[in-house]
Scaffold this active site. Structure first.
Site, PDB file in Angstrom:
ATOM      1  N   ARG A  36     -10.413  21.413  -0.250  1.00 49.37           N
ATOM      2  CA  ARG A  36     -11.430  21.648   0.756  1.00 49.37           C
ATOM      3  C   ARG A  36     -10.826  22.299   1.983  1.00 49.37           C
ATOM      4  O   ARG A  36      -9.619  22.244   2.204  1.00 49.37           O
ATOM      5  CB  ARG A  36     -12.214  20.402   1.163  1.00 49.37           C
ATOM      6  CG  ARG A  36     -11.583  19.098   0.968  1.00 49.37           C
ATOM      7  CD  ARG A  36     -12.459  17.873   1.256  1.00 49.37           C
ATOM      8  NE  ARG A  36     -13.495  17.973   2.236  1.00 49.37           N
ATOM      9  CZ  ARG A  36     -14.779  17.754   1.966  1.00 49.37           C
ATOM     10  NH1 ARG A  36     -15.154  17.466   0.740  1.00 49.37           N
ATOM     11  NH2 ARG A  36     -15.669  17.819   2.924  1.00 49.37           N
TER      12      ARG A  36
ATOM     13  N   GLU B 115     -26.415  19.469  -1.371  1.00 49.74           N
ATOM     14  CA  GLU B 115     -27.495  18.494  -1.355  1.00 49.74           C
ATOM     15  C   GLU B 115     -28.302  18.726  -0.079  1.00 49.74           C
ATOM     16  O   GLU B 115     -27.723  18.792   1.014  1.00 49.74           O
ATOM     17  CB  GLU B 115     -26.915  17.073  -1.348  1.00 49.74           C
ATOM     18  CG  GLU B 115     -28.025  16.055  -1.362  1.00 49.74           C
ATOM     19  CD  GLU B 115     -27.547  14.606  -1.430  1.00 49.74           C
ATOM     20  OE1 GLU B 115     -26.331  14.369  -1.540  1.00 49.74           O
ATOM     21  OE2 GLU B 115     -28.417  13.735  -1.356  1.00 49.74           O
TER      22      GLU B 115
ATOM     23  N   LYS C 299     -20.901  15.392   7.154  1.00 49.63           N
ATOM     24  CA  LYS C 299     -22.297  15.422   7.601  1.00 49.63           C
ATOM     25  C   LYS C 299     -22.645  14.163   8.378  1.00 49.63           C
ATOM     26  O   LYS C 299     -23.368  14.217   9.362  1.00 49.63           O
ATOM     27  CB  LYS C 299     -23.220  15.515   6.384  1.00 49.63           C
ATOM     28  CG  LYS C 299     -23.339  16.890   5.785  1.00 49.63           C
ATOM     29  CD  LYS C 299     -24.350  16.839   4.633  1.00 49.63           C
ATOM     30  CE  LYS C 299     -24.050  17.905   3.603  1.00 49.63           C
ATOM     31  NZ  LYS C 299     -24.695  17.638   2.318  1.00 49.63           N
TER      32      LYS C 299
HETATM   33  P1  ATP Z   1     -20.575  15.568   3.167  1.00 49.54           P
HETATM   34  O1  ATP Z   1     -19.519  14.826   2.391  1.00 49.54           O
HETATM   35  O2  ATP Z   1     -20.197  15.908   4.561  1.00 49.54           O
HETATM   36  O3  ATP Z   1     -21.941  14.963   3.044  1.00 49.54           O
HETATM   37  P2  ATP Z   1     -20.733  17.202   0.885  1.00 49.54           P
HETATM   38  O4  ATP Z   1     -19.510  17.881   0.497  1.00 49.54           O
HETATM   39  O5  ATP Z   1     -21.047  15.975   0.122  1.00 49.54           O
HETATM   40  O6  ATP Z   1     -20.689  16.968   2.445  1.00 49.54           O
HETATM   41  P3  ATP Z   1     -22.643  18.826  -0.440  1.00 49.54           P
HETATM   42  O7  ATP Z   1     -23.952  19.298   0.004  1.00 49.54           O
HETATM   43  O8  ATP Z   1     -22.585  17.945  -1.628  1.00 49.54           O
HETATM   44  O9  ATP Z   1     -22.010  18.140   0.827  1.00 49.54           O
HETATM   45  O10 ATP Z   1     -21.645  20.040  -0.630  1.00 49.54           O
HETATM   46  C1  ATP Z   1     -21.946  21.188  -1.370  1.00 49.54           C
HETATM   47  C2  ATP Z   1     -20.688  21.854  -1.821  1.00 49.54           C
HETATM   48  O11 ATP Z   1     -19.878  22.201  -0.711  1.00 49.54           O
HETATM   49  C3  ATP Z   1     -19.856  20.933  -2.699  1.00 49.54           C
HETATM   50  O12 ATP Z   1     -19.506  21.643  -3.874  1.00 49.54           O
HETATM   51  C4  ATP Z   1     -18.656  20.620  -1.867  1.00 49.54           C
HETATM   52  O13 ATP Z   1     -17.521  20.469  -2.660  1.00 49.54           O
HETATM   53  C5  ATP Z   1     -18.548  21.829  -0.947  1.00 49.54           C
HETATM   54  N1  ATP Z   1     -17.874  21.480   0.298  1.00 49.54           N
HETATM   55  C6  ATP Z   1     -18.262  20.569   1.204  1.00 49.54           C
HETATM   56  N2  ATP Z   1     -17.359  20.463   2.194  1.00 49.54           N
HETATM   57  C7  ATP Z   1     -16.376  21.362   1.934  1.00 49.54           C
HETATM   58  C8  ATP Z   1     -15.153  21.747   2.578  1.00 49.54           C
HETATM   59  N3  ATP Z   1     -14.748  21.172   3.717  1.00 49.54           N
HETATM   60  N4  ATP Z   1     -14.406  22.719   2.008  1.00 49.54           N
HETATM   61  C9  ATP Z   1     -14.806  23.312   0.872  1.00 49.54           C
HETATM   62  N5  ATP Z   1     -15.926  22.992   0.205  1.00 49.54           N
HETATM   63  C10 ATP Z   1     -16.712  22.027   0.719  1.00 49.54           C
END
Ligand code: ATP
Ligand code: MG
Length: 568
Positions: free
Chosen positions: A273, A38, A283
């Site tokens: 993750r 996102e 984030k």
């Molecule tokens: P935040 O929760 O910090 O806002 P997010 O995971 O919601 O981050 P997105 O932009 O939706 O942020 O993430 C894009 C992709 O990255 C998603 O498919 C998510 O599962 C993956 N992702 C995010 N953090 C991790 C992590 N720590 N390990 C593996 N994949 C991740």
């Protein structure tokens, strides 16, 4: 894709699924994945994991991974983030090109289709407009142990639903007045299946679609449909989406029944993750670090963002290597930060040219070395790669050495400079320490020594001298004086935000130290983002923001050894 790998891919449960699909011909050999961030913030090391998994699998199977900006929350998204995401994925070494076609997509490009499918779901009796307040909806949702209660609007006639949705879209209602919900099962043990919201009213400006829309689709609805529209085969995501998978499948099954999509439908597969010790990967919390000025911005070299890691000096290869080494599993666990640093050392040991830096300078005066004399010393650019040639630097009467290479009262096992002891000046001569000069307060301001003219490295005489200490130095007259930023871990604790505690309290007050160092003259020629090993100190990079041509500023990426490791 062009990325070369350092490690051999290890098999994992996702690759096993894909191998089986290839064997059965499910997708006619096609492997299409996607990475769907996102655009509401900067990517971090956790995203790097998802990038390596998705793009890595597509690469290894000769498929393609789409980069999809999942932009359905108008309030938080911005084109600045889109740009940073595109840059980060490219920098990590991946692309979304296959056969000359770019696979860069935006969920917002599907708004028309998503809306049309919503009307279709209504027509097929699979969705309804709910006019309860958010509070009423919450009260009827039930709990983990109790089923939910149906909304009084659940059985609205199809025509009324269609009319209301069209009027929602036309902007006739206030935010929160109505939502569109899927008609699934209010008694489902999986709360995600209790008639989830598909559309909500938001009078918000979207960075791409502007003011065209005032209804926006929800993530769960958008995501699976985007996957199907793009012909994704394997939709890889993190474990927290496991409970959403029935919903993912439900939407796609409805649209396949309506002959919008053909089967097989994209398959969601979840993996754990990446959690890295000493690092925060939310984030929201990273934003708190930036806004609270605990760091100097999103690209602060202590930040776990891709821009921060890049500025710190981590290579894309080292990040990919860490992701490969940590594997893909279904078990949530913590990876030690040293795994990332180890990958960096493994990558740079072979690549980085060697150089000398004196980070905490103390003057060494060779009393029996003539003032007008100088020797040109030489050393290999890389100890294991003779073909990379030699570097040269002058030795003169006055040199800079490290302050802690001298002591007046040596502890047991100290082999470096102290009165009466001999050491070798690397690539130069053997010297014998004769004493030191002090200021009025008793601080040592210079070390005195004599050298042995027949002891020069590389000459026969060198073997006549057996010394245990070998110290680095640079000529006072020729040294390149530069700012060096000594970075360390941002947090003192391995799990700074564990158990909901205030991670600000776990900040490491010594995570950044700036010194004026004296460097081997050749270091001045390094360009922004050039990496180097300063002998005995570790790996450094010419800062990509603050270095100017002919005047690099250096960041320490990591030391030669893990200084945080617990003594065995
Ligand atoms: P935040 O929760 O910090 O806002 P997010 O995971 O919601 O981050 P997105 O932009 O939706 O942020 O993430 C894009 C992709 O990255 C998603 O498919 C998510 O599962 C993956 N992702 C995010 N953090 C991790 C992590 N720590 N390990 C593996 N994949 C991740
Ligand atoms: Mg997310």
């Amino acid at each position: 894709m062009s990325t070369e790998r350092i490690d051999v891919p290890v098999s994992n449960f996702i690759r096993n699924i894909i191998d089986e699909d290839i064997r059965t011909g499910k997708w006619a050999g096609r492997v299409e994945t996607r990475f769907p961030p996102e655009p509401n913030g900067y990517l971090h090391i956790g995203h790097a994991k998802a990038i390596c998994v998705n793009f890595g699998i597509a690469r290894d199977y000769g498929g393609v991974c789409h980069l999809r900006l999942d932009d359905t929350n108008p309030e938080k998204e911005d084109v600045e983030y889109v740009k940073s995401i595109v840059d980060a994925v490219r920098w990590l070494g991946f692309d979304w090109n296959k056969g000359g076609q770019e696979h860069l997509y935006y969920a917002s490009d599907y708004y028309d289709k998503l809306y049309a499918f919503a009307e279709l779901l209504i027509e097929r009796g699979k969705a309804y407009v709910d006019s309860q307040s958010a509070e009423e909806m919450r009260m009827r949702r039930g709990s983990l142990t109790e089923p939910g209660q149906p909304s009084p609007f659940r059985d609205r006639p199809i025509e009324e639903n269609l009319d209301l949705l069209r009027r929602m879209k036309a902007g006739e209602f206030a935010e929160g007045a109505h939502v569109l919900r899927a008609k699934i099962d209010m008694a489902s043990p999986n709360i995600n299946m209790r008639d989830p919201v598909i559309y909500r009213i938001r009078f918000a400006h979207h960075y791409r679609t502007g003011d065209k829309w005032c209804v926006y689709p929800m993530y769960d609805y958008t995501h699976c449909i985007s996957d199907a529209l793009e012909n994704i085969t394997h939709s890889l995501c993190t474990l927290e989406f496991e409970d959403h998978r029935p919903l993912y499948d439900w939407f796609l099954e409805q649209l396949a029944d309506a002959a919008i999509f053909t089967r097989p439908l994209p398959q969601q597969i979840e993996f754990s993750r990446l959690n890295l010790t000493y690092v925060i990967t939310s984030k929201r919390k990273l934003l708190q670090l930036v806004e609270g000025q605990h760091v100097e911005g999103w690209d602060d070299p202590r930040m776990p963002t891709i821009v921060g890691l890049r500025r710190r000096g981590f290579t894309p290869e080292s990040i990919r290597l860490m992701c490969d080494r940590t594997g893909v599993t279904k078990v949530n666990s913590w990876i030690d930060f040293s795994v990332l640093e180890g990958a960096l050392r493994d990558d740079l040991d072979d690549k980085a040219p060697r150089s000398v830096a004196v980070l905490d300078p103390l003057k060494l005066i060779i009393d029996n070395y003539p003032e007008d004399q100088s020797d040109t010393c030489s050393a290999p650019v890389h100890p294991h790669h003779a073909e990379r040639g030699m570097r040269t630097f002058p030795l003169t009467r006055e040199l800079w050495i490290e302050r802690d290479d001298f002591t007046e009262t040596p502890p047991k096992g100290f082999f470096r400079l102290f009165p009466g002891n001999k050491v070798r000046l690397r690539y130069g001569y053997v010297i014998e320490c004769t004493g030191c000069d002090k200021d009025a307060d008793g601080n040592v301001i210079a070390v005195r020594c004599n050298y042995f003219p027949d002891s020069r490295s590389g000459t026969e005489g060198a073997n006549l001298y057996k010394v245990k200490g070998n110290i680095h130095w640079v000529s006072v007259e020729h040294a390149y004086r530069a700012e060096v930023r000594l970075y360390d871990r941002l947090f003192k604790e391995p799990q700074p935000d564990a158990g909901g505690r205030d991670f600000i309290e776990a900040l490491n007050p010594e995570s950044k130290r700036v010194v004026t160092a004296y460097l081997e003259p050749g270091a001045q020629q390094l360009h922004a983002e050039d990496r180097v090993q300063f002998e005995r100190h570790g790996y450094f990079v010419a800062d990509r923001v603050d270095s100017t041509p002919g005047a690099p500023v250096f960041n320490r990426i990591t030391g030669l050894r893990d200084s945080w490791a617990k003594p065995a």
